[in-house]
Design a protein around this motif. Structure first.
Motif, short mmCIF file in Angstrom:
data_model
loop_
_atom_site.label_atom_id
_atom_site.label_comp_id
_atom_site.label_asym_id
_atom_site.label_seq_id
_atom_site.Cartn_x
_atom_site.Cartn_y
_atom_site.Cartn_z
N GLN A 27 2.66 4.70 15.37
CA GLN A 27 2.17 4.22 16.68
C GLN A 27 0.79 3.58 16.54
N TYR A 28 -0.03 4.20 15.71
CA TYR A 28 -1.38 3.68 15.49
C TYR A 28 -1.33 2.28 14.86
N ILE A 29 -0.52 2.16 13.82
CA ILE A 29 -0.45 0.88 13.10
C ILE A 29 0.18 -0.19 13.99
N PHE A 83 5.77 -0.98 8.21
CA PHE A 83 5.30 0.39 7.94
C PHE A 83 6.46 1.37 8.01
N VAL A 84 6.43 2.39 7.15
CA VAL A 84 7.34 3.54 7.27
C VAL A 84 6.51 4.79 7.02
N GLY A 85 6.64 5.76 7.91
CA GLY A 85 5.89 7.01 7.76
C GLY A 85 6.05 7.86 9.00
N SER A 86 5.05 8.70 9.27
CA SER A 86 5.17 9.61 10.42
C SER A 86 4.91 8.86 11.73
N THR A 87 5.39 9.44 12.83
CA THR A 87 5.30 8.74 14.13
C THR A 87 3.86 8.50 14.61
N ASN A 138 14.96 -4.57 12.58
CA ASN A 138 15.16 -3.45 11.65
C ASN A 138 14.76 -3.82 10.22
N GLN A 139 14.90 -2.80 9.35
CA GLN A 139 14.62 -3.03 7.93
C GLN A 139 15.89 -3.48 7.24
N HIS A 140 15.79 -4.12 6.16
CA HIS A 140 16.80 -4.73 5.28
C HIS A 140 17.96 -5.38 6.05
N PHE A 145 8.43 2.23 11.34
CA PHE A 145 9.50 3.22 11.42
C PHE A 145 8.88 4.61 11.24
N GLY A 146 9.19 5.51 12.17
CA GLY A 146 8.49 6.79 12.22
C GLY A 146 9.36 7.98 11.89
N GLY A 147 8.96 9.12 12.39
CA GLY A 147 9.61 10.39 12.07
C GLY A 147 10.94 10.57 12.77
N ALA A 148 11.51 11.78 12.62
CA ALA A 148 12.87 11.98 13.11
C ALA A 148 13.14 13.44 13.40
N ARG A 164 13.56 14.06 4.13
CA ARG A 164 14.22 12.77 4.36
C ARG A 164 14.17 12.47 5.84
N CYS A 165 13.89 11.21 6.17
CA CYS A 165 13.86 10.86 7.60
C CYS A 165 15.26 10.91 8.19
N MET A 166 16.29 10.94 7.34
CA MET A 166 17.67 11.02 7.85
C MET A 166 18.25 12.42 7.62
N GLY A 185 14.77 9.12 17.65
CA GLY A 185 16.09 8.48 17.70
C GLY A 185 16.47 7.80 16.40
N ASN A 186 16.25 8.50 15.27
CA ASN A 186 16.53 7.86 13.99
C ASN A 186 18.03 7.91 13.68
N GLY A 187 18.55 9.12 13.40
CA GLY A 187 19.96 9.26 13.06
C GLY A 187 20.58 10.43 13.80
N LYS A 189 0.89 -1.17 0.00
CA LYS A 189 0.00 0.00 0.00
C LYS A 189 0.93 1.22 0.00
N PRO A 190 1.25 1.72 -1.22
CA PRO A 190 2.19 2.84 -1.28
C PRO A 190 1.52 4.16 -0.88
N SER A 191 2.33 5.21 -0.86
CA SER A 191 1.76 6.53 -0.58
C SER A 191 0.87 6.96 -1.75
P1 NAD Z 1 2.43 9.41 6.61
O1 NAD Z 1 2.50 8.86 7.97
O2 NAD Z 1 1.49 10.56 6.36
O3 NAD Z 1 1.99 8.28 5.56
C1 NAD Z 1 2.65 7.04 5.50
C2 NAD Z 1 1.67 5.98 5.02
O4 NAD Z 1 0.59 5.88 5.97
C3 NAD Z 1 1.04 6.29 3.68
O5 NAD Z 1 0.97 5.11 2.92
C4 NAD Z 1 -0.34 6.83 4.04
O6 NAD Z 1 -1.31 6.54 3.05
C5 NAD Z 1 -0.67 6.10 5.33
N1 NAD Z 1 -1.52 6.90 6.22
C6 NAD Z 1 -1.53 8.26 6.34
N2 NAD Z 1 -2.44 8.63 7.25
C7 NAD Z 1 -3.00 7.51 7.74
C8 NAD Z 1 -4.01 7.25 8.72
N3 NAD Z 1 -4.61 8.25 9.38
N4 NAD Z 1 -4.34 5.98 8.97
C9 NAD Z 1 -3.74 4.97 8.30
N5 NAD Z 1 -2.79 5.15 7.36
C10 NAD Z 1 -2.42 6.41 7.08
O7 NAD Z 1 3.93 9.80 6.18
P2 NAD Z 1 4.42 10.55 4.87
O8 NAD Z 1 4.06 11.99 4.99
O9 NAD Z 1 4.01 9.81 3.66
O10 NAD Z 1 6.01 10.36 5.02
C11 NAD Z 1 6.81 11.23 5.76
C12 NAD Z 1 7.11 10.67 7.15
O11 NAD Z 1 7.74 9.40 7.02
C13 NAD Z 1 8.08 11.53 7.93
O12 NAD Z 1 7.64 11.60 9.26
C14 NAD Z 1 9.39 10.77 7.82
O13 NAD Z 1 10.31 11.02 8.86
C15 NAD Z 1 8.91 9.37 7.84
N6 NAD Z 1 9.88 8.44 7.30
C16 NAD Z 1 10.53 7.61 8.15
C17 NAD Z 1 11.50 6.73 7.69
C18 NAD Z 1 12.21 5.80 8.63
O14 NAD Z 1 12.80 4.82 8.16
N7 NAD Z 1 12.16 6.03 9.93
C19 NAD Z 1 11.80 6.70 6.31
C20 NAD Z 1 11.12 7.57 5.46
C21 NAD Z 1 10.15 8.42 5.97
#
Ligand code: NAD
Length: 499
Positions: free
Chosen positions: A231-233, A223-227, A463-465, A247-250, A280-282, A411-413, A173-175
């Protein structure tokens, strides 16, 4: 208008939910496509088909699966420019940076070619009289990945490569912000020999994510995305009995010691702070110079470098340093945070809020922004800005500087710039952060190591990879075998030590 659907059972299919999202051209602000947002029913149907396809794929020997990965490597290299162009067009990052995004994902696929070696189990000959014991690594079944907008090639590849090489079926499920490259990767995998249904790319938003979280067939989620979403997922996925890594924000700090080479430190901060528009998360978002003399020297070196940065659309050529933010909403948020920094008393040294580019007036551009005299109670310090904004947090001593990074919730990088080996060693030993750079500003580990943050940047155990990804996407089964020649007694009613 271009309509982007899903990749299901080896074919592009249109969405059926009637819901879609806009995909922007970030350089112009125009909507360039609509992407379908899958319903729960569409997601569940993709998972059901994947479960059927996984049985044969999981039973395919690891060497054959590795050969699919090998061919996938060749095809990604063949189509590198095409992939990078599609990536830049939706994300906005420069063409060389888009190639880097594909390349860093490709390297994980190269690592996955070693699947037969990585999947070998353990064997103990003669663990007892006539008894052998062995452990196998078996695929989990259907697993899923939910990925962010900022690396639309790299992170899907980090997830799908190990998951598929281990014999799982994978639901991606990509962005919804930049969905085209994941679909192109799925087509390449089919060309590489992956059976239909083993990889399903389902575009969507919260509805499809929740459907993944609640689907009983899905065994694991990466999962990779915002914190907050991580946490929710993590919470809901674990509560539903799944294996989950999120994996979350930074908020990455770079400490600059008085003995550092100040030109090298300034160059490093420019690339790590402003590259990819800070998305970039880094990215380094906080510079922590130790001592006022170091801080003054650093600011003096940063300003002329910032003034020379070239911001523009990816189509303007390879000397553009960074492009626009991904959406208008991201642009407004970043500008609002810069204003809050001014209101809360930080010194705005370079202001990117009014940046405009002729011919691209509606693009989502922010000029490079530098703050000095930032304090830890300000919003620009507390929030992950995810834009081209570098904050300077002055520290009097090394202890104060390392304390800022230790006390930060993320605590990412992190990085330290110094010529002193003792300081660098102490920093690496004490810091509570997952990835550390010593005179390296963005310490992203290579494919055969693992990538992951601590604290609110990473939830879950692996961790990843790297080798961790093969552990995450498999489950261990241990067999104790005894044959008649080793059976010397009747029933046993208690646990015994091995003879
Ligand atoms: P995001 O959390 O908005 O979205 C990530 C994924 O979650 C997407 O596929 C999106 O469709 C889904 N999503 C969004 N809102 C949702 C909700 N309410 N319920 C369920 N799913 C939902 O993140 P983003 O804006 O796409 O990416 C940027 C964030 O990702 C930054 O915080 C960045 O630091 C982080 N990030 C972390 C790493 C890492 O390895 N730690 C790597 C890259 C990006």
């Amino acid at each position: 208008m271009k309509e982007i659907g899903h990749w299901i059972n080896g074919k592009m299919v249109a969405g059926k939910s009637g819901r879609s999202a806009d995909v922007f051209n970030p350089a112009t602000g125009d909507v360039q496509a609509h992407v379908a947002l899958a319903s729960k029913a569409e997601l569940d149907s993709a998972v059901a088909d994947a479960a059927v396809a996984q049985v044969k794929w999981g039973a395919t020997n690891p060497q054959k699966r590795a050969r699919v990965m090998m061919e996938f490597v060749r095809l990604i290299n063949r189509d590198m420019d095409k992939l990078a162009e599609a990536l830049s067009a939706e994300h906005g990052k420069t063409f060389p940076d888009a190639k880097g995004d594909v390349q860093r994902g490709l390297e994980v696929i190269e690592f996955c070619v070693g699947a037969p070696h990585l999947l070998k189990g353990e064997f103990t000959d003669a663990a007892g009289p006539g008894i052998d014991m062995y452990s196998m690594r078996q695929p989990l079944g259907v697993v899923a990945g939910i990925t962010p907008f900022n690396f639309p090639a790299m992170i899907p590849l980090w997830k799908m490569g190990p998951a598929l090489a281990c014999g799982n079926a994978f639901i991606l499920k990509p962005s919804e912000r930049d969905p085209s490259v994941p679909l192109m990767l799925a087509q390449l995998l089919q060309e590489a020999g992956l059976p239909d249904g083993v990889l399903q790319v389902v575009n969507g938003d919260k509805e499809s994510v929740d459907a993944i979280l609640d689907n009983e067939t899905v065994q694991a989620i990466g999962f990779v995305g915002s914190t907050p979403i991580a946490q929710y997922i993590y919470g809901r996925g674990c509560a539903n009995g799944k294996r989950v890594q999120c994996f979350g924000g930074a908020k990455n700090h770079m400490i600059i010691m008085p003995d550092a080479d100040m030109d090298q430190a300034a160059d490093a901060l420019i690339g790590a702070g402003f590259g990819a528009a800070g998305e970039r998360c880094m990215a380094i978002s906080v510079a922590v110079p130790v001592g006022d003399a170091t801080a003054d020297a650093l600011i003096e070196k940063l300003v002329p470098r910032i003034e020379k940065l070239k911001v523009g659309p990816w189509t303007a050529g390879n000397d553009v340093d960074y492009g626009p933010l991904v959406t208008g909403a991201a642009l407004e948020r970043v500008k609002g945070l810069i204003t809050s920094g001014v209101d809360q008393g930080a010194k705005l040294v370079c202001d990117g809020r009014d940046f405009k580019l002729q011919g691209y007036e509606n693009g989502f551009f922010v000029g490079p922004t530098l703050f000095d005299n930032v304090t830890t109670d300000m919003e620009i310090y507390k929030q992950e800005i995810f834009g081209p904004v570098l904050s300077t947090l002055r520290a009097k001593t090394y202890e104060e500087a390392i304390g800022y990074a230790i006390d930060n919730e993320y605590g990412n990088g992190t990085a330290i710039f110094t010529r002193d080996g003792d300081t660098a060693r102490d920093f690496a030993a004490r810091i509570n952060i997952g990835m550390i750079g010593i005179n390296v500003p963005i310490p992203v580990p290579l494919a055969y190591h693992t990538f992951g943050g601590w604290k609110k940047s990473g939830f879950g155990d692996l961790n990843q990879h790297g080798p961790d990804s093969f552990r995450f996407y498999t489950r261990t089964k241990t067999v104790t075998a005894r044959w008649p020649s080793g059976i010397k007694e009747g029933s046993a009613f208690n646990f015994k030590a091995m003879d």
